[in-house]
Design a protein around this motif. Structure first.
Motif, PDB file in Angstrom:
ATOM      1  N   VAL A  59      -4.714  -1.928  -0.977  1.00 53.18           N
ATOM      2  CA  VAL A  59      -4.528  -1.872  -2.426  1.00 53.18           C
ATOM      3  C   VAL A  59      -5.858  -2.280  -3.055  1.00 53.18           C
ATOM      4  CG1 VAL A  59      -3.305  -2.819  -4.417  1.00 53.18           C
ATOM      5  CG2 VAL A  59      -2.065  -2.397  -2.273  1.00 53.18           C
ATOM      6  N   THR A  60      -6.427  -1.407  -3.876  1.00 50.93           N
ATOM      7  CA  THR A  60      -7.754  -1.683  -4.440  1.00 50.93           C
ATOM      8  C   THR A  60      -7.703  -2.386  -5.780  1.00 50.93           C
ATOM      9  OG1 THR A  60      -7.857   0.542  -5.363  1.00 50.93           O
ATOM     10  CG2 THR A  60      -8.866   0.208  -3.207  1.00 50.93           C
ATOM     11  N   LEU A  93      -5.262  -9.503   0.651  1.00 55.41           N
ATOM     12  CA  LEU A  93      -5.797  -9.531  -0.713  1.00 55.41           C
ATOM     13  C   LEU A  93      -7.316  -9.455  -0.670  1.00 55.41           C
ATOM     14  CD1 LEU A  93      -3.585 -12.420  -2.113  1.00 55.41           C
ATOM     15  CD2 LEU A  93      -3.434 -10.018  -2.799  1.00 55.41           C
ATOM     16  N   ASP A  94      -7.899  -8.622  -1.533  1.00 55.06           N
ATOM     17  CA  ASP A  94      -9.352  -8.646  -1.707  1.00 55.06           C
ATOM     18  C   ASP A  94      -9.639  -9.420  -2.995  1.00 55.06           C
ATOM     19  OD1 ASP A  94      -8.908  -6.889  -3.874  1.00 55.06           O
ATOM     20  OD2 ASP A  94      -9.601  -5.135  -2.772  1.00 55.06           O
ATOM     21  N   GLU A  95     -10.885  -9.531  -3.365  1.00 51.84           N
ATOM     22  CA  GLU A  95     -11.239 -10.336  -4.536  1.00 51.84           C
ATOM     23  C   GLU A  95     -10.515  -9.853  -5.801  1.00 51.84           C
ATOM     24  OE1 GLU A  95     -15.196 -11.729  -7.034  1.00 51.84           O
ATOM     25  OE2 GLU A  95     -15.440 -10.893  -5.038  1.00 51.84           O
ATOM     26  N   GLU A  96     -10.458  -8.553  -5.990  1.00 51.26           N
ATOM     27  CA  GLU A  96      -9.820  -7.967  -7.178  1.00 51.26           C
ATOM     28  C   GLU A  96      -8.320  -8.263  -7.217  1.00 51.26           C
ATOM     29  OE1 GLU A  96      -9.837  -5.180 -10.554  1.00 51.26           O
ATOM     30  OE2 GLU A  96     -11.555  -5.786  -9.363  1.00 51.26           O
ATOM     31  N   THR A  97      -7.624  -7.997  -6.119  1.00 53.27           N
ATOM     32  CA  THR A  97      -6.177  -8.197  -6.110  1.00 53.27           C
ATOM     33  C   THR A  97      -5.822  -9.682  -6.094  1.00 53.27           C
ATOM     34  OG1 THR A  97      -6.133  -7.866  -3.696  1.00 53.27           O
ATOM     35  CG2 THR A  97      -5.659  -5.949  -5.089  1.00 53.27           C
ATOM     36  N   ARG A  98      -6.639 -10.508  -5.440  1.00 52.45           N
ATOM     37  CA  ARG A  98      -6.412 -11.957  -5.444  1.00 52.45           C
ATOM     38  C   ARG A  98      -6.504 -12.509  -6.863  1.00 52.45           C
ATOM     39  NH1 ARG A  98      -9.772 -13.045  -1.959  1.00 52.45           N
ATOM     40  NH2 ARG A  98      -8.387 -13.076  -0.171  1.00 52.45           N
ATOM     41  N   ARG A 114       0.828  -1.216   0.000  1.00 51.44           N
ATOM     42  CA  ARG A 114       0.000   0.000   0.000  1.00 51.44           C
ATOM     43  C   ARG A 114       0.856   1.257   0.000  1.00 51.44           C
ATOM     44  NH1 ARG A 114      -1.821   4.312   0.045  1.00 51.44           N
ATOM     45  NH2 ARG A 114      -3.788   5.103   0.815  1.00 51.44           N
ATOM     46  N   ASP A 115       2.072   1.160   0.538  1.00 49.70           N
ATOM     47  CA  ASP A 115       2.980   2.300   0.537  1.00 49.70           C
ATOM     48  C   ASP A 115       3.332   2.741  -0.886  1.00 49.70           C
ATOM     49  OD1 ASP A 115       2.948   2.163   3.280  1.00 49.70           O
ATOM     50  OD2 ASP A 115       4.955   1.275   3.451  1.00 49.70           O
ATOM     51  N   ARG A 116       3.106   1.875  -1.862  1.00 47.08           N
ATOM     52  CA  ARG A 116       3.406   2.175  -3.265  1.00 47.08           C
ATOM     53  C   ARG A 116       2.190   2.756  -3.995  1.00 47.08           C
ATOM     54  NH1 ARG A 116       8.689   2.071  -3.664  1.00 47.08           N
ATOM     55  NH2 ARG A 116       8.488   1.738  -5.875  1.00 47.08           N
ATOM     56  N   GLY A 117       1.006   2.753  -3.352  1.00 50.73           N
ATOM     57  CA  GLY A 117      -0.206   3.299  -3.957  1.00 50.73           C
ATOM     58  C   GLY A 117      -1.381   2.355  -3.773  1.00 50.73           C
ATOM     59  N   THR A 118      -2.578   2.832  -4.114  1.00 49.47           N
ATOM     60  CA  THR A 118      -3.772   1.985  -3.990  1.00 49.47           C
ATOM     61  C   THR A 118      -4.159   1.353  -5.318  1.00 49.47           C
ATOM     62  OG1 THR A 118      -5.235   3.862  -4.349  1.00 49.47           O
ATOM     63  CG2 THR A 118      -4.718   3.299  -2.057  1.00 49.47           C
ATOM     64  N   PHE A 119      -3.803   1.997  -6.424  1.00 43.81           N
ATOM     65  CA  PHE A 119      -4.049   1.422  -7.749  1.00 43.81           C
ATOM     66  C   PHE A 119      -2.709   1.326  -8.442  1.00 43.81           C
ATOM     67  CE2 PHE A 119      -5.106   1.794 -12.335  1.00 43.81           C
ATOM     68  CZ  PHE A 119      -5.776   0.593 -12.434  1.00 43.81           C
ATOM     69  N   LEU A 120      -2.253   0.115  -8.657  1.00 42.80           N
ATOM     70  CA  LEU A 120      -0.912  -0.150  -9.182  1.00 42.80           C
ATOM     71  C   LEU A 120      -1.055  -0.698 -10.597  1.00 42.80           C
ATOM     72  CD1 LEU A 120       0.181  -1.772  -5.845  1.00 42.80           C
ATOM     73  CD2 LEU A 120       0.754   0.531  -6.632  1.00 42.80           C
ATOM     74  N   PHE A 121      -0.480   0.021 -11.568  1.00 38.99           N
ATOM     75  CA  PHE A 121      -0.880  -0.334 -12.925  1.00 38.99           C
ATOM     76  C   PHE A 121       0.201  -0.454 -13.975  1.00 38.99           C
ATOM     77  CE2 PHE A 121      -1.374   4.163 -12.259  1.00 38.99           C
ATOM     78  CZ  PHE A 121      -0.867   4.758 -13.414  1.00 38.99           C
ATOM     79  N   THR A 122       1.414   0.007 -13.801  1.00 39.61           N
ATOM     80  CA  THR A 122       2.368  -0.112 -14.901  1.00 39.61           C
ATOM     81  C   THR A 122       3.461  -1.126 -14.584  1.00 39.61           C
ATOM     82  OG1 THR A 122       3.906   1.598 -14.127  1.00 39.61           O
ATOM     83  CG2 THR A 122       2.023   2.338 -15.464  1.00 39.61           C
TER      84      THR A 122
END
Length: 190
Positions: free
Chosen positions: A54-55, A88-93, A15-23
């Motif tokens: 992390v979302t 992990l939530d459903e999305e990140t899992r 989470r320290d790296r952000g909530t939406f991690l994309f690149t």
């Protein structure tokens, strides 16, 4: 980010790296931060990678971060005895599972005590290992009704993924090399 460590584990907070991690670049820098964290903590029985907060993560971020980290783990380059993914939530899992399935890798969901990724043959093996807690390959083979070589092949993949740790010991008759397998963070005597 300051590493947190107790005598049995160290925790890396994604989470320290952000909530939406994309690149892919974000994944590479997060993997570098994780590797720096592991070196700073020294040896711990269990590395906890915490995704709480992390979302979402894209497949490219997840592959660059976890996929490549698990490659170094399998090669023995990380110096980590065991790894659990938590928070992990459903999305990140789902993102983690897709990454690991594509790479034919596995990881442990530390919250649920289940394997993620390419778990076709290994989920049952891991469940037996969890029940036995501390065992030799022959004990696992007997419990599962498989050959010792089959059990050894499965155990090798679980050790490479940080799902189990392996310690060398002498055989029951005092000769030959054998290994005792345990869950990371658990002592052999539990």
């Amino acid at each position: 980010m300051k590493p947190t460590k107790d005598k049995l584990s160290s925790r890396f907070t994604v989470r320290d790296r952000g909530t939406f991690l994309f690149t892919r670049d974000d994944g590479a820098s997060t993997r570098t931060a994780l590797e720096t964290h592991v070196r700073a903590c020294g040896s711990a029985s269990l590395l906890i990678i915490d995704f709480t907060g992390v979302t979402a993560m894209t497949n490219s971020f997840t592959d660059e971060f976890l996929g490549k980290f698990y490659l170094s783990l399998a090669a023995g380059d990380s110096g980590v005895a065991g790894v659990h993914l938590v928070g992990l939530d459903e999305e990140t899992r789902d993102a983690v599972a897709v990454c690991l399935e594509r790479r034919k890798q596995i990881a442990v969901d530390g919250d649920k005590g289940l394997l993620l990724g390419d778990v076709t043959l290994l989920a049952d093996t891991y469940e037996h290992a969890r029940q036995l807690r501390s065992f030799r390959a022959t004990s696992l083979a007997e419990a599962m009704g498989v050959s010792p070589s089959n059990a050894n092949n499965r155990l090798k993949r679980l050790v490479e993924a940080g799902a189990l740790k392996r310690e060398r010991t002498t055989g029951p008759d005092g000769g030959g090399k054998e290994f005792v397998y345990t869950l990371p963070g658990a002592s052999r005597d539990e």
